[in-house]
Design a protein around this motif. Structure first.
Motif, short mmCIF file in Angstrom:
data_model
loop_
_atom_site.label_atom_id
_atom_site.label_comp_id
_atom_site.label_asym_id
_atom_site.label_seq_id
_atom_site.Cartn_x
_atom_site.Cartn_y
_atom_site.Cartn_z
N UNK A 167 5.10 -2.09 10.76
CA UNK A 167 5.01 -1.43 9.45
C UNK A 167 5.45 0.02 9.60
N UNK A 168 6.54 0.37 8.93
CA UNK A 168 7.04 1.75 9.01
C UNK A 168 6.36 2.56 7.91
N UNK A 169 5.31 3.27 8.30
CA UNK A 169 4.50 4.01 7.33
C UNK A 169 5.28 5.21 6.78
N UNK A 170 5.11 5.45 5.47
CA UNK A 170 5.57 6.70 4.89
C UNK A 170 4.47 7.74 4.99
N UNK A 171 4.62 8.85 4.27
CA UNK A 171 3.58 9.88 4.23
C UNK A 171 2.39 9.32 3.46
N UNK A 172 1.26 9.22 4.14
CA UNK A 172 0.11 8.54 3.54
C UNK A 172 -0.67 9.53 2.67
N UNK A 180 8.82 10.11 1.19
CA UNK A 180 8.58 8.68 0.98
C UNK A 180 7.11 8.44 1.28
N UNK A 181 6.32 8.36 0.24
CA UNK A 181 4.87 8.41 0.34
C UNK A 181 4.30 7.02 0.10
N UNK A 182 3.00 6.86 0.37
CA UNK A 182 2.28 5.63 -0.02
C UNK A 182 0.80 5.98 -0.19
N UNK A 183 0.18 5.42 -1.21
CA UNK A 183 -1.27 5.57 -1.40
C UNK A 183 -1.95 4.82 -0.25
N UNK A 184 -2.97 5.43 0.33
CA UNK A 184 -3.62 4.80 1.48
C UNK A 184 -4.14 3.39 1.16
N UNK A 195 5.75 -13.54 7.92
CA UNK A 195 6.19 -12.14 8.10
C UNK A 195 6.41 -11.84 9.58
N UNK A 196 7.59 -11.36 9.89
CA UNK A 196 7.93 -10.94 11.27
C UNK A 196 8.88 -9.78 11.16
N UNK A 197 8.81 -8.85 12.10
CA UNK A 197 9.77 -7.74 12.11
C UNK A 197 9.32 -6.58 11.25
N UNK A 198 10.30 -5.78 10.80
CA UNK A 198 9.98 -4.49 10.19
C UNK A 198 9.85 -4.56 8.66
N UNK A 199 8.85 -3.86 8.14
CA UNK A 199 8.61 -3.72 6.69
C UNK A 199 8.31 -2.25 6.42
N UNK A 200 8.89 -1.71 5.36
CA UNK A 200 8.59 -0.32 5.03
C UNK A 200 7.27 -0.23 4.28
N UNK A 201 6.40 0.65 4.76
CA UNK A 201 5.12 0.92 4.10
C UNK A 201 5.25 2.18 3.28
N UNK A 202 6.08 2.08 2.24
CA UNK A 202 6.32 3.23 1.35
C UNK A 202 6.34 2.72 -0.08
#
Ligand SMILES: NC(=O)c1ccc[n+]([C@@H]2O[C@H](COP(=O)([O-])OP(=O)(O)OC[C@H]3O[C@@H](n4cnc5c(N)ncnc54)[C@H](OP(=O)(O)O)[C@@H]3O)[C@@H](O)[C@H]2O)c1
Length: 307
Positions: A169-174, A205-209, A225-232
């Motif tokens: 999970x590629x987290x954005x600014x939380x 590129x933000x995301x609510x916690x 689900x496998x591999x990369x997902x954007x968490x934004x």
């Protein structure tokens, strides 16, 4: 499920534990038992198992991974809290690359292997740009944080060799009131000197916690689900827009920019994390069926700051 979590005492981990605690058996991997006991007092969390570990060193702690259904790996040295000296940059990298390698080593040694490893990465993977738009298929950048993310992800992907499903999970600014970028901006705004950090043109590129925690929860059980997902969130904003929305929601002026050099004095190269950004879209995340409770920054800020 029996779920091992590293970095559980942090900003994301605390909320994740709150969410999973009632329905799962949780093992908290921490460098400090005292810290974990303070964050998760036994009076409220009597069923948690605390496992003390040294993230970069093989040891008896690794045996605790056997029999877990899932591992959620959130641990890593803070990125934007202190100056980036050469040795601190080393720690930023090693705590993630080596820390993840030791988790994967534990999975490889485990008699009963976890079915899934959910591993953190960050939007820094894509490098910084004011103009490009990135999604999960985009190629990685080349700056320090992009290198860190690439090595972090590569270390995690090795768990596939053990037959374990790997979700990155590629987290954005939380966005959370209690810490991270928003808490820092609030401090400035609450003294009436709030405004964008740096030029204001950089993308956030933000995301609510809470959405991020829901995404992690979904990754636990979605066997496809496998591999990369954007968490934004699907609507990234510029720093200027974030500041304007923040000022509006808390009814404070938002016109006084914090000059980049002030942050550079405090954080040296670490200031790049907030002075530069990237526009990242959660294309694969949405196509895979995840829906955001807080798709716009206004809705997220109202929820975080008005309740
Ligand atoms: N916050 C954001 O906006 C953001 C954005 C993108 C990516 N991320 C990444 O997402 C992950 C979770 O974020 P967060 O905001 O919850 O982080 P956080 O609050 O800084 O917490 C991370 C946890 O990692 C552990 N840790 C700290 N320093 C460490 C070190 N040197 N070596 C190994 N473990 C260490 C700590 O747990 P113990 O002390 O209990 O061991 C800490 O509670 C982090 O890897 C972070 O870099 C965060």
């Amino acid at each position: 499920m029996k779920v091992a979590i590293t970095g559980a005492t942090g900003l994301v981990g605390q909320r994740l534990v709150d969410r999973l605690y009632k329905s799962h058996e949780l093992l908290i991997f921490t460098r400090s038992e005292a810290k974990a006991q303070k964050v998760f007092p036994a009076s409220r969390y009597d069923q948690l198992e605390i496992v003390v570990y040294q993230p970069k060193v093989s040891g008896a702690w690794q045996q605790k991974i056997s029999g877990c259904d899932a591992v959620i790996n959130l641990a890593g040295a803070p990125i934007a809290e202190q100056r980036w000296t050469d040795s601190y940059k080393q720690e930023i990298l090693a705590s993630r690359e080596m820390g993840t390698a030791k988790i994967v080593e534990a999975i490889a040694k485990a008699e009963t292997k976890p079915k899934v490893l959910i591993n953190t990465s960050a939007v820094g993977y894509y490098g910084a740009s004011d103009t490009a738009v990135f999604d999960e298929t985009s190629t990685p950048g080349e700056d320090f944080l992009a290198e860190v993310c690439k090595k972090w992800e590569t270390a995690a992907e090795k768990a596939k060799d053990c037959g374990t499903r790997v979700v990155i999970l590629r987290f954005g600014i939380i966005l959370a009131k209690e810490g991270g970028a928003l808490a820092k901006m609030l401090m400035a705004f609450n003294t009436f000197v709030g405004g964008p950090l740096g030029t204001g043109k950089q993308w956030v590129s933000w995301i609510h916690r809470d959405d991020l925690v829901s995404l992690i929860e979904m990754a636990l059980t979605r066997n496809d689900w496998q591999g990369a997902f954007n968490g934004t969130a699907p609507n990234p904003v510029t720093m200027q827009e974030l500041s304007a929305n923040l000022g509006e929601v808390i009814s404070r002026p938002s016109w006084l920019p914090v000059p980049g050099f002030v942050l550079e004095l405090l954080l040296s190269d670490g200031a790049k994390v907030v002075l530069e950004g990237q526009k990242v879209l959660p294309k694969r995340t949405e196509e895979s069926g995840f829906s955001f409770k807080f798709p716009t920054v206004k809705a997220a800020l109202i929820d975080l700051l008005k309740h």
